[in-house]
Each structure stands twice: as C-alpha cells, then as structure tokens.
Design an enzyme around this catalytic site. Structure first.
Site, short mmCIF file in Angstrom:
data_model
loop_
_atom_site.label_atom_id
_atom_site.label_comp_id
_atom_site.label_asym_id
_atom_site.label_seq_id
_atom_site.Cartn_x
_atom_site.Cartn_y
_atom_site.Cartn_z
N LYS A 4 0.74 -1.05 0.04
CA LYS A 4 -0.10 -0.06 -0.02
C LYS A 4 0.93 1.42 0.03
CE LYS A 4 -1.21 -0.36 4.98
NZ LYS A 4 -0.16 -1.22 5.35
N ARG A 30 -6.34 1.95 11.15
CA ARG A 30 -6.02 0.53 11.43
C ARG A 30 -7.01 -0.05 12.69
NH1 ARG A 30 -0.01 1.43 9.61
NH2 ARG A 30 0.82 -0.66 9.66
N ARG A 64 12.74 -7.49 2.85
CA ARG A 64 12.60 -5.86 2.52
C ARG A 64 13.80 -4.98 3.33
NH1 ARG A 64 6.91 -2.40 4.05
NH2 ARG A 64 7.74 -3.15 6.20
N ARG A 112 14.02 -2.53 8.67
CA ARG A 112 13.18 -1.92 9.76
C ARG A 112 13.13 -2.90 10.96
NH1 ARG A 112 7.63 0.20 6.97
NH2 ARG A 112 6.87 -0.90 9.01
N ARG A 164 2.74 -8.39 13.95
CA ARG A 164 2.14 -7.42 13.02
C ARG A 164 0.93 -7.98 12.22
NH1 ARG A 164 6.57 -5.01 9.67
NH2 ARG A 164 5.14 -3.53 8.78
P1 AMP Z 1 3.66 1.22 8.48
O1 AMP Z 1 4.73 1.94 7.99
O2 AMP Z 1 2.45 1.60 8.09
O3 AMP Z 1 3.64 -0.54 8.38
O4 AMP Z 1 3.52 1.17 10.28
C1 AMP Z 1 4.65 0.78 11.22
C2 AMP Z 1 4.32 1.02 12.50
O5 AMP Z 1 3.87 2.18 12.64
C3 AMP Z 1 2.89 0.04 12.87
O6 AMP Z 1 3.04 -1.49 13.19
C4 AMP Z 1 2.42 0.79 14.06
O7 AMP Z 1 3.27 0.48 15.37
C5 AMP Z 1 2.63 2.18 13.70
N1 AMP Z 1 1.55 2.74 13.16
C6 AMP Z 1 1.52 3.36 11.80
N2 AMP Z 1 0.22 3.78 11.48
C7 AMP Z 1 -0.48 3.16 12.79
C8 AMP Z 1 -1.89 3.39 12.87
N3 AMP Z 1 -2.72 4.12 11.94
N4 AMP Z 1 -2.26 2.88 14.21
C9 AMP Z 1 -1.66 2.61 15.19
N5 AMP Z 1 -0.39 2.36 14.88
C10 AMP Z 1 0.19 2.83 13.54
#
Ligand code: AMP
Length: 216
Positions: free
Chosen positions: A13, A88, A127, A160, A171
């Site tokens: 995404k 989320r 990744r 990461r 996750r």
């Molecule tokens: P992403 O880069 O979107 O995969 O997000 C990485 C991490 O950031 C997630 O595993 C959460 O720890 C935190 N995070 C990002 N967006 C959200 C959200 N909308 N709600 C809660 N945690 C978030």
C-alpha cells in the site's frame, strides 16, 4: 479526493499510495513514516511510540488521531490526500469520520489490499528501506547507499526494526485482531470500500488501483 489505503503489512500500500498520490496530485500521509521520523528525531511522539512500534504493536489511537488531525488541517491538503496506514482500528475509522466532517470533507474511497499471509512474510523478510526517504526495496542488502534518494544527504538501506521475524508475526496477528474489523465497520457504515487484488507485479496492481480511483 481523500483515499484510505487499508491492508496488511507488506501488501504494497505504501508503494501504490506513492503512485496514486502522484497521479492525483495530492500528498500521501503515512502515519508509519511520521512515527519513524519522530523516533529518529527523539520527539515526545517518537518516545511514546517507540516501544509499541518495535514490537509491531499499534501505537495508541489518541496519538494517531493527533497526527491525522494536524495533517488533514494543513492547507496543502485542499485537493485531498492519500492516507497510508490509517485507519487501523475501528476507533480510528470513527475518529477520521469525525475529523473529516469537522473539515466539511468526506471520504471518497477506501482501497482494501487483499493478499495471502505467506506472501507477506516472504516480502517483509526480504525488505530493506532507505533510512532517509523510506522507499522500500526487495532483496537488496542493508548498508548500500540509495543512489536515487531524493533527500540530501542520500540515505542508506536499513532493515526496519519491525521487519524482524517476531515483529512480523505479531503485526499480522495485530492486523487480524484490530484492523480486519475496520472492513466490517466500513461495510456497515456504507464506506466507499473497494477490494484490490494485491498479488502480482507492482504495475499490475497499479492498474487495478487506478481503475478503482477512476483514473484511466
Ligand atoms: P507502517 O509503516 O504503516 O507499516 O507502520 C509501522 C508501525 O507504525 C505499525 O506497526 C505501528 O506500530 C505504527 N503505526 C502506523 N500507523 C498506525 C496507525 N494508524 N495506528 C496505530 N499504529 C500505527
């Protein structure tokens, strides 16, 4: 146009969001990117988010809603925004609806990226991302310079912290427990939900995303 990108970690995404944002001429807001930048800078948000982030847990809704409120109120969001990684949880879906209503805006599209878990584990384990611009790469080793990085100084590729095997498993569990119910919530509330098959080439998925967004 305001678009929410919904889907499990590794579904693509972020990459598709970049392309859709460029095609629509609107900014992409990624809460994950905001949180990573805050952790790097050691801001209060970063300090509060770090332990959740590192385990692969969700950061509390109130912190996320602060990010979203601030980002959507910024003047450059006049034409719309692509929301990557928000929403989320069901409270975030409700919160976003409230923020948009208060701004006199509405949600135009929710794209749900669908893909099998086995494919996601493979993708996330392979990744690396540019530490500076966050661009993802498959199968490239950590430490390499990202020669095409748009930031100055250019970043290096890193793994990461939440792409470690244990955090990946967590996750995916968190997605099923907390984010999958958001789909039911949008269905129950007449959300503009469209499912996208997220398996296949990046260009193939982009074609499906563009069609869903009404682009040729
Ligand atoms: P992403 O880069 O979107 O995969 O997000 C990485 C991490 O950031 C997630 O595993 C959460 O720890 C935190 N995070 C990002 N967006 C959200 C959200 N909308 N709600 C809660 N945690 C978030």
């Amino acid at each position: 146009m305001i678009v929410v990108l919904l889907g499990p970690p590794g579904c693509g995404k972020g990459t598709q969001g970049e392309r859709l944002a460029a095609a629509l001429g609107v900014p992409k807001i990624s809460t994950g990117d905001v949180i990573r930048a805050a952790m790097k800078a050691g801001t209060p948000l970063g300090l509060k988010a770090k332990s959740y982030y590192d385990r692969g847990d969700l950061v509390p809704d109130d912190l996320i809603m602060e990010i979203i409120k601030g980002a959507l109120a910024a003047p450059e969001q006049g034409k719309g925004a692509i929301l990557d990684g928000v929403v989320r949880t069901v409270p975030q879906a409700e919160g976003l609806a409230g923020v948009l209503a208060s701004l006199g805006r509405k949600l135009d599209l929710v794209l749900l990226f669908e893909i099998a878990d086995e494919e996601l584990v493979g993708r996330l384990s392979a990744r690396t991302v540019c530490e500076a611009c966050q661009s993802p790469f498959m199968g490239r080793q950590p430490g390499q310079l990202h020669a095409d990085c748009a930031k100055e100084p250019k970043g290096h590729l890193v793994r990461r912290k939440d792409d470690e095997p244990e955090a990946i498993r967590n996750r995916l569990k968190v997605y099923q427990a907390q984010t999958a119910p958001v789909v039911a919530w949008y269905k129950a509330n007449n959300g503009p939900l469209t499912a996208i098959d997220a398996l296949g080439t990046v260009d193939g998925v982009t074609a499906r995303v563009r069609a869903a967004a009404g682009l040729s």
